[in-house]
Write a protein that holds these residues in place. Sequence first.
Motif, PDB file in Angstrom:
ATOM      1  N   VAL A 120       0.848  -1.199   0.000  1.00 37.00           N
ATOM      2  CA  VAL A 120       0.000   0.000   0.000  1.00 37.00           C
ATOM      3  C   VAL A 120       0.882   1.246   0.000  1.00 37.00           C
ATOM      4  O   VAL A 120       0.631   2.194  -0.749  1.00 37.00           O
ATOM      5  N   ASP A 121       1.929   1.260   0.811  1.00 38.11           N
ATOM      6  CA  ASP A 121       2.838   2.410   0.849  1.00 38.11           C
ATOM      7  C   ASP A 121       3.522   2.637  -0.496  1.00 38.11           C
ATOM      8  O   ASP A 121       3.699   3.780  -0.932  1.00 38.11           O
ATOM      9  N   GLU A 122       3.910   1.560  -1.172  1.00 39.90           N
ATOM     10  CA  GLU A 122       4.549   1.699  -2.491  1.00 39.90           C
ATOM     11  C   GLU A 122       3.580   2.255  -3.529  1.00 39.90           C
ATOM     12  O   GLU A 122       3.954   3.104  -4.344  1.00 39.90           O
ATOM     13  N   ILE A 123       2.319   1.801  -3.479  1.00 40.48           N
ATOM     14  CA  ILE A 123       1.316   2.309  -4.425  1.00 40.48           C
ATOM     15  C   ILE A 123       1.063   3.799  -4.164  1.00 40.48           C
ATOM     16  O   ILE A 123       0.975   4.599  -5.099  1.00 40.48           O
ATOM     17  N   VAL A 124       0.975   4.186  -2.893  1.00 44.64           N
ATOM     18  CA  VAL A 124       0.769   5.602  -2.547  1.00 44.64           C
ATOM     19  C   VAL A 124       1.939   6.439  -3.050  1.00 44.64           C
ATOM     20  O   VAL A 124       1.752   7.514  -3.628  1.00 44.64           O
ATOM     21  N   ARG A 125       3.167   5.962  -2.868  1.00 48.68           N
ATOM     22  CA  ARG A 125       4.355   6.705  -3.298  1.00 48.68           C
ATOM     23  C   ARG A 125       4.456   6.765  -4.818  1.00 48.68           C
ATOM     24  O   ARG A 125       4.767   7.820  -5.388  1.00 48.68           O
ATOM     25  N   LEU A 126       4.153   5.661  -5.513  1.00 44.82           N
ATOM     26  CA  LEU A 126       4.228   5.644  -6.980  1.00 44.82           C
ATOM     27  C   LEU A 126       3.246   6.620  -7.626  1.00 44.82           C
ATOM     28  O   LEU A 126       3.542   7.224  -8.651  1.00 44.82           O
ATOM     29  N   ASN A 127       2.078   6.780  -7.013  1.00 48.36           N
ATOM     30  CA  ASN A 127       1.029   7.611  -7.604  1.00 48.36           C
ATOM     31  C   ASN A 127       0.927   8.994  -6.977  1.00 48.36           C
ATOM     32  O   ASN A 127       0.015   9.752  -7.294  1.00 48.36           O
ATOM     33  N   SER A 128       1.850   9.306  -6.069  1.00 47.92           N
ATOM     34  CA  SER A 128       1.867  10.609  -5.387  1.00 47.92           C
ATOM     35  C   SER A 128       0.530  10.931  -4.746  1.00 47.92           C
ATOM     36  O   SER A 128       0.018  12.049  -4.846  1.00 47.92           O
ATOM     37  N   LEU A 129      -0.044   9.941  -4.090  1.00 53.66           N
ATOM     38  CA  LEU A 129      -1.307  10.147  -3.383  1.00 53.66           C
ATOM     39  C   LEU A 129      -1.026  10.748  -2.011  1.00 53.66           C
ATOM     40  O   LEU A 129      -0.036  10.397  -1.377  1.00 53.66           O
ATOM     41  N   PRO A 130      -1.880  11.658  -1.527  1.00 54.63           N
ATOM     42  CA  PRO A 130      -1.645  12.238  -0.202  1.00 54.63           C
ATOM     43  C   PRO A 130      -1.818  11.215   0.924  1.00 54.63           C
ATOM     44  O   PRO A 130      -1.136  11.271   1.937  1.00 54.63           O
ATOM     45  N   ASN A 131      -2.734  10.260   0.736  1.00 49.61           N
ATOM     46  CA  ASN A 131      -2.926   9.185   1.725  1.00 49.61           C
ATOM     47  C   ASN A 131      -3.615   8.006   1.035  1.00 49.61           C
ATOM     48  O   ASN A 131      -3.973   8.073  -0.134  1.00 49.61           O
ATOM     49  N   ALA A 132      -3.835   6.934   1.786  1.00 48.56           N
ATOM     50  CA  ALA A 132      -4.397   5.719   1.209  1.00 48.56           C
ATOM     51  C   ALA A 132      -5.870   5.866   0.838  1.00 48.56           C
ATOM     52  O   ALA A 132      -6.380   5.106   0.018  1.00 48.56           O
ATOM     53  N   SER A 133      -6.577   6.816   1.411  1.00 46.91           N
ATOM     54  CA  SER A 133      -8.001   6.971   1.104  1.00 46.91           C
ATOM     55  C   SER A 133      -8.271   7.987  -0.002  1.00 46.91           C
ATOM     56  O   SER A 133      -9.402   8.393  -0.207  1.00 46.91           O
ATOM     57  N   ALA A 134      -7.246   8.395  -0.727  1.00 53.35           N
ATOM     58  CA  ALA A 134      -7.400   9.420  -1.762  1.00 53.35           C
ATOM     59  C   ALA A 134      -7.699   8.835  -3.139  1.00 53.35           C
ATOM     60  O   ALA A 134      -7.547   9.523  -4.135  1.00 53.35           O
ATOM     61  N   LEU A 135      -8.146   7.591  -3.217  1.00 51.10           N
ATOM     62  CA  LEU A 135      -8.471   6.995  -4.515  1.00 51.10           C
ATOM     63  C   LEU A 135      -9.732   7.624  -5.083  1.00 51.10           C
ATOM     64  O   LEU A 135     -10.693   7.876  -4.361  1.00 51.10           O
ATOM     65  N   GLN A 136      -9.725   7.866  -6.382  1.00 48.60           N
ATOM     66  CA  GLN A 136     -10.888   8.401  -7.084  1.00 48.60           C
ATOM     67  C   GLN A 136     -11.457   7.306  -7.977  1.00 48.60           C
ATOM     68  O   GLN A 136     -10.721   6.682  -8.733  1.00 48.60           O
ATOM     69  N   MET A 137     -12.761   7.081  -7.899  1.00 52.66           N
ATOM     70  CA  MET A 137     -13.396   6.060  -8.700  1.00 52.66           C
ATOM     71  C   MET A 137     -13.213   6.387 -10.183  1.00 52.66           C
ATOM     72  O   MET A 137     -13.380   7.531 -10.603  1.00 52.66           O
ATOM     73  N   GLY A 138     -12.804   5.415 -10.978  1.00 55.15           N
ATOM     74  CA  GLY A 138     -12.595   5.592 -12.402  1.00 55.15           C
ATOM     75  C   GLY A 138     -11.190   6.008 -12.780  1.00 55.15           C
ATOM     76  O   GLY A 138     -10.851   6.017 -13.948  1.00 55.15           O
ATOM     77  N   SER A 139     -10.346   6.372 -11.799  1.00 59.54           N
ATOM     78  CA  SER A 139      -8.992   6.778 -12.127  1.00 59.54           C
ATOM     79  C   SER A 139      -8.111   5.553 -12.357  1.00 59.54           C
ATOM     80  O   SER A 139      -8.422   4.451 -11.910  1.00 59.54           O
ATOM     81  N   GLU A 140      -7.011   5.766 -13.063  1.00 59.75           N
ATOM     82  CA  GLU A 140      -6.055   4.687 -13.315  1.00 59.75           C
ATOM     83  C   GLU A 140      -4.830   4.933 -12.456  1.00 59.75           C
ATOM     84  O   GLU A 140      -4.286   6.033 -12.452  1.00 59.75           O
ATOM     85  N   ILE A 141      -4.398   3.909 -11.713  1.00 54.49           N
ATOM     86  CA  ILE A 141      -3.225   4.047 -10.861  1.00 54.49           C
ATOM     87  C   ILE A 141      -2.173   3.026 -11.273  1.00 54.49           C
ATOM     88  O   ILE A 141      -2.481   2.001 -11.863  1.00 54.49           O
ATOM     89  N   ALA A 142      -0.929   3.337 -10.934  1.00 57.71           N
ATOM     90  CA  ALA A 142       0.184   2.418 -11.211  1.00 57.71           C
ATOM     91  C   ALA A 142       0.366   1.511 -10.008  1.00 57.71           C
ATOM     92  O   ALA A 142       0.395   1.974  -8.864  1.00 57.71           O
ATOM     93  N   VAL A 143       0.469   0.226 -10.257  1.00 54.57           N
ATOM     94  CA  VAL A 143       0.644  -0.782  -9.211  1.00 54.57           C
ATOM     95  C   VAL A 143       1.911  -1.575  -9.526  1.00 54.57           C
ATOM     96  O   VAL A 143       2.091  -2.014 -10.669  1.00 54.57           O
ATOM     97  N   PRO A 144       2.809  -1.751  -8.540  1.00 55.13           N
ATOM     98  CA  PRO A 144       4.019  -2.528  -8.808  1.00 55.13           C
ATOM     99  C   PRO A 144       3.708  -3.987  -9.158  1.00 55.13           C
ATOM    100  O   PRO A 144       2.718  -4.549  -8.678  1.00 55.13           O
ATOM    101  N   VAL A 145       4.548  -4.549 -10.013  1.00 55.75           N
ATOM    102  CA  VAL A 145       4.390  -5.955 -10.402  1.00 55.75           C
ATOM    103  C   VAL A 145       5.335  -6.783  -9.529  1.00 55.75           C
ATOM    104  O   VAL A 145       6.522  -6.490  -9.444  1.00 55.75           O
ATOM    105  N   TYR A 146       4.772  -7.787  -8.881  1.00 56.21           N
ATOM    106  CA  TYR A 146       5.550  -8.696  -8.021  1.00 56.21           C
ATOM    107  C   TYR A 146       5.581 -10.066  -8.642  1.00 56.21           C
ATOM    108  O   TYR A 146       4.652 -10.511  -9.297  1.00 56.21           O
ATOM    109  N   GLN A 147       6.715 -10.799  -8.439  1.00 59.85           N
ATOM    110  CA  GLN A 147       6.854 -12.147  -8.995  1.00 59.85           C
ATOM    111  C   GLN A 147       6.340 -13.174  -8.011  1.00 59.85           C
ATOM    112  O   GLN A 147       6.406 -13.116  -6.872  1.00 59.85           O
TER     113      GLN A 147
END
Length: 132
Positions: A105-132
Amino acid sequence: MSTIAFGHSRHLSPRTTDRPVRHLRAVPAPRPTPQVRLTQRGKAVVLGATVVAVALLAVMFGSSSVAGDAIGSAPDTTAVQVLPGHTLWEIASEANPNGDIRQTVDEIVRLNSLPNASALQMGSEIAVPVYQ
């Protein structure tokens, strides 16, 4: 001897012509066009509008970058569209099911420059790290 008669002939007299008399009249000079003068408030408004326009253009056409842990390489990411009811916790658990969800969650927040974890906007596209 000959006699010369001096008399007022009709065709020689300038006062008795049939032409209309033309009188000269003054033509008004063209008015100078008024120049625009800005007050102090007007100058401040023009300056403020210019600063806002430049800032808007800088944001629109500025470069985008992602901060990663490795020097010179961006992390592998995938784009995920936020659907109604999605939380960042759910997205992180789907992306990294065997890892630490809080760290994801912290990596997703940092990658997308979100102010906090609850700042998601419905319909927006975010970058998510790929894990093996």
